[in-house]
Design a protein around this motif. Structure first.
Motif, PDB file in Angstrom:
ATOM      1  N   GLY A  37       0.797  -1.218   0.000  1.00 31.88           N
ATOM      2  CA  GLY A  37       0.000   0.000   0.000  1.00 31.88           C
ATOM      3  C   GLY A  37       0.829   1.266   0.000  1.00 31.88           C
ATOM      4  N   ALA A  38       2.142   1.141  -0.135  1.00 32.40           N
ATOM      5  CA  ALA A  38       3.016   2.316  -0.195  1.00 32.40           C
ATOM      6  C   ALA A  38       2.949   2.933  -1.588  1.00 32.40           C
ATOM      7  CB  ALA A  38       4.457   1.917   0.125  1.00 32.40           C
ATOM      8  N   ARG A  39       3.158   4.239  -1.669  1.00 31.10           N
ATOM      9  CA  ARG A  39       3.153   4.896  -2.972  1.00 31.10           C
ATOM     10  C   ARG A  39       4.453   4.572  -3.704  1.00 31.10           C
ATOM     11  NH1 ARG A  39       2.441  10.971  -5.466  1.00 31.10           N
ATOM     12  NH2 ARG A  39       2.265  10.139  -7.565  1.00 31.10           N
ATOM     13  N   ASP A  40       4.391   3.542  -4.524  1.00 30.13           N
ATOM     14  CA  ASP A  40       5.546   3.115  -5.301  1.00 30.13           C
ATOM     15  C   ASP A  40       5.051   2.171  -6.384  1.00 30.13           C
ATOM     16  OD1 ASP A  40       8.175   2.763  -6.160  1.00 30.13           O
ATOM     17  OD2 ASP A  40       8.929   2.506  -4.125  1.00 30.13           O
ATOM     18  N   THR A  54      14.470   4.556   4.236  1.00 31.41           N
ATOM     19  CA  THR A  54      13.031   4.587   4.489  1.00 31.41           C
ATOM     20  C   THR A  54      12.627   6.038   4.709  1.00 31.41           C
ATOM     21  OG1 THR A  54      12.942   2.375   5.425  1.00 31.41           O
ATOM     22  CG2 THR A  54      11.207   3.884   6.083  1.00 31.41           C
ATOM     23  N   ILE A  55      11.543   6.447   4.037  1.00 35.46           N
ATOM     24  CA  ILE A  55      11.068   7.825   4.138  1.00 35.46           C
ATOM     25  C   ILE A  55       9.680   7.844   4.766  1.00 35.46           C
ATOM     26  CG2 ILE A  55      10.418   9.889   2.850  1.00 35.46           C
ATOM     27  CD1 ILE A  55      12.624   9.353   0.946  1.00 35.46           C
ATOM     28  N   LEU A  56       9.497   8.745   5.734  1.00 39.13           N
ATOM     29  CA  LEU A  56       8.227   8.941   6.424  1.00 39.13           C
ATOM     30  C   LEU A  56       7.798  10.397   6.241  1.00 39.13           C
ATOM     31  CD1 LEU A  56       9.353   7.199   9.716  1.00 39.13           C
ATOM     32  CD2 LEU A  56       7.883   6.199   7.964  1.00 39.13           C
ATOM     33  N   GLY A  57       6.495  10.643   6.207  1.00 38.78           N
ATOM     34  CA  GLY A  57       6.013  12.011   6.073  1.00 38.78           C
ATOM     35  C   GLY A  57       4.556  12.056   5.661  1.00 38.78           C
ATOM     36  N   LEU A  72       9.509  13.549  -4.097  1.00 33.83           N
ATOM     37  CA  LEU A  72      10.780  13.639  -3.398  1.00 33.83           C
ATOM     38  C   LEU A  72      11.401  12.262  -3.155  1.00 33.83           C
ATOM     39  CD1 LEU A  72      12.943  15.410  -2.124  1.00 33.83           C
ATOM     40  CD2 LEU A  72      11.591  15.410  -0.023  1.00 33.83           C
ATOM     41  N   PRO A  73      10.631  11.262  -2.691  1.00 33.55           N
ATOM     42  CA  PRO A  73      11.243   9.944  -2.518  1.00 33.55           C
ATOM     43  C   PRO A  73      11.836   9.381  -3.817  1.00 33.55           C
ATOM     44  CG  PRO A  73       9.227  10.048  -1.266  1.00 33.55           C
ATOM     45  CD  PRO A  73       9.285  11.307  -2.110  1.00 33.55           C
ATOM     46  N   SER A  74      11.162   9.570  -4.947  1.00 37.79           N
ATOM     47  CA  SER A  74      11.705   9.094  -6.229  1.00 37.79           C
ATOM     48  C   SER A  74      12.977   9.840  -6.601  1.00 37.79           C
ATOM     49  CB  SER A  74      10.672   9.247  -7.350  1.00 37.79           C
ATOM     50  OG  SER A  74       9.632   8.326  -7.163  1.00 37.79           O
ATOM     51  N   ASN A  75      13.004  11.136  -6.334  1.00 37.41           N
ATOM     52  CA  ASN A  75      14.203  11.923  -6.634  1.00 37.41           C
ATOM     53  C   ASN A  75      15.361  11.557  -5.709  1.00 37.41           C
ATOM     54  OD1 ASN A  75      13.835  14.034  -8.849  1.00 37.41           O
ATOM     55  ND2 ASN A  75      11.905  14.100  -7.742  1.00 37.41           N
ATOM     56  N   PHE A  85      12.297   3.222   0.399  1.00 33.55           N
ATOM     57  CA  PHE A  85      10.982   2.737   0.802  1.00 33.55           C
ATOM     58  C   PHE A  85      10.132   3.945   1.170  1.00 33.55           C
ATOM     59  CE2 PHE A  85      13.855  -0.788   1.999  1.00 33.55           C
ATOM     60  CZ  PHE A  85      13.388  -1.720   1.091  1.00 33.55           C
ATOM     61  N   ASN A  86       9.102   4.175   0.397  1.00 36.76           N
ATOM     62  CA  ASN A  86       8.263   5.356   0.518  1.00 36.76           C
ATOM     63  C   ASN A  86       7.084   5.050   1.444  1.00 36.76           C
ATOM     64  OD1 ASN A  86       6.845   7.682   0.104  1.00 36.76           O
ATOM     65  ND2 ASN A  86       6.625   7.454  -2.091  1.00 36.76           N
ATOM     66  N   LEU A  87       7.266   5.205   2.739  1.00 38.67           N
ATOM     67  CA  LEU A  87       6.221   4.912   3.716  1.00 38.67           C
ATOM     68  C   LEU A  87       5.496   6.178   4.156  1.00 38.67           C
ATOM     69  CD1 LEU A  87       8.025   2.237   5.946  1.00 38.67           C
ATOM     70  CD2 LEU A  87       6.631   1.915   3.882  1.00 38.67           C
ATOM     71  N   VAL A  88       5.167   7.031   3.212  1.00 33.59           N
ATOM     72  CA  VAL A  88       4.511   8.301   3.518  1.00 33.59           C
ATOM     73  C   VAL A  88       3.038   8.245   3.139  1.00 33.59           C
ATOM     74  CG1 VAL A  88       6.663   9.587   3.235  1.00 33.59           C
ATOM     75  CG2 VAL A  88       5.158   9.345   1.305  1.00 33.59           C
ATOM     76  N   SER A  89       2.230   9.068   3.796  1.00 43.97           N
ATOM     77  CA  SER A  89       0.807   9.115   3.508  1.00 43.97           C
ATOM     78  C   SER A  89       0.249  10.488   3.870  1.00 43.97           C
ATOM     79  CB  SER A  89       0.076   8.031   4.308  1.00 43.97           C
ATOM     80  OG  SER A  89      -1.288   8.008   3.964  1.00 43.97           O
ATOM     81  N   SER A  90      -0.619  11.007   3.026  1.00 50.06           N
ATOM     82  CA  SER A  90      -1.252  12.305   3.280  1.00 50.06           C
ATOM     83  C   SER A  90      -2.080  12.274   4.558  1.00 50.06           C
ATOM     84  CB  SER A  90      -2.170  12.667   2.111  1.00 50.06           C
ATOM     85  OG  SER A  90      -1.451  12.841   0.933  1.00 50.06           O
ATOM     86  N   GLY A  91      -2.126  13.414   5.224  1.00 45.98           N
ATOM     87  CA  GLY A  91      -2.982  13.557   6.395  1.00 45.98           C
ATOM     88  C   GLY A  91      -2.495  12.822   7.630  1.00 45.98           C
ATOM     89  N   THR A  92      -1.199  12.594   7.707  1.00 48.24           N
ATOM     90  CA  THR A  92      -0.647  11.911   8.876  1.00 48.24           C
ATOM     91  C   THR A  92       0.311  12.840   9.618  1.00 48.24           C
ATOM     92  OG1 THR A  92       1.117  10.955   7.528  1.00 48.24           O
ATOM     93  CG2 THR A  92      -0.837   9.601   7.856  1.00 48.24           C
TER      94      THR A  92
END
Length: 119
Positions: A37-40, A54-57, A72-75, A85-92
């Motif tokens: 469910g990560a954005r990737d 690992t990126i959080l945000g 940003l994680p892709s860059n 590892f893009n473990l970020v999610s809006s509204g968190t």
């Protein structure tokens, strides 16, 4: 948006292996999520290199309104030449970052964590 869901443990997350189109008057973004469910667009597995990040945000880290290659994680992945590892999610916020990291980060091999906070 079909792509997003609510996780009972921490709130906003993404459906597994989902795709969605976010169309506004000023942009069109395609969102993808992987096996956790990560954005990737790639599958995350436990056998990755220990020299990974690992990126959080929240929304500015997830790339709200951006296509995958513009986030940003892709860059960071392209610049560092390391798996991200893009473990970020809006509204968190920081508590959700911790819960997401506790759920997924412990299973993904990495030696660096980047956390983006929007004050």
């Amino acid at each position: 948006m079909y792509w997003r869901t609510e996780n009972k443990d921490w709130g906003n997350w993404h459906h597994k292996n989902a795709n969605d189109v976010h169309l506004e008057s000023c942009f069109k973004a395609i969102y993808n999520s992987n096996n956790i469910g990560a954005r990737d667009i790639v599958t995350y597995d436990k056998n990755s290199s220990k020299d990974s990040i690992t990126i959080l945000g929240d929304s500015f880290m997830v790339g709200f309104g951006l296509n995958q290659n513009e986030t940003l994680p892709s860059n960071i992945e392209a610049f560092s030449n390391k798996k991200v590892f893009n473990l970020v999610s809006s509204g968190t916020g920081p508590l959700q970052y911790y819960l997401i990291y506790k759920k997924f980060g412990s299973e993904l091999s990495h030696n660096t964590v980047i956390m983006g906070l929007l004050p």
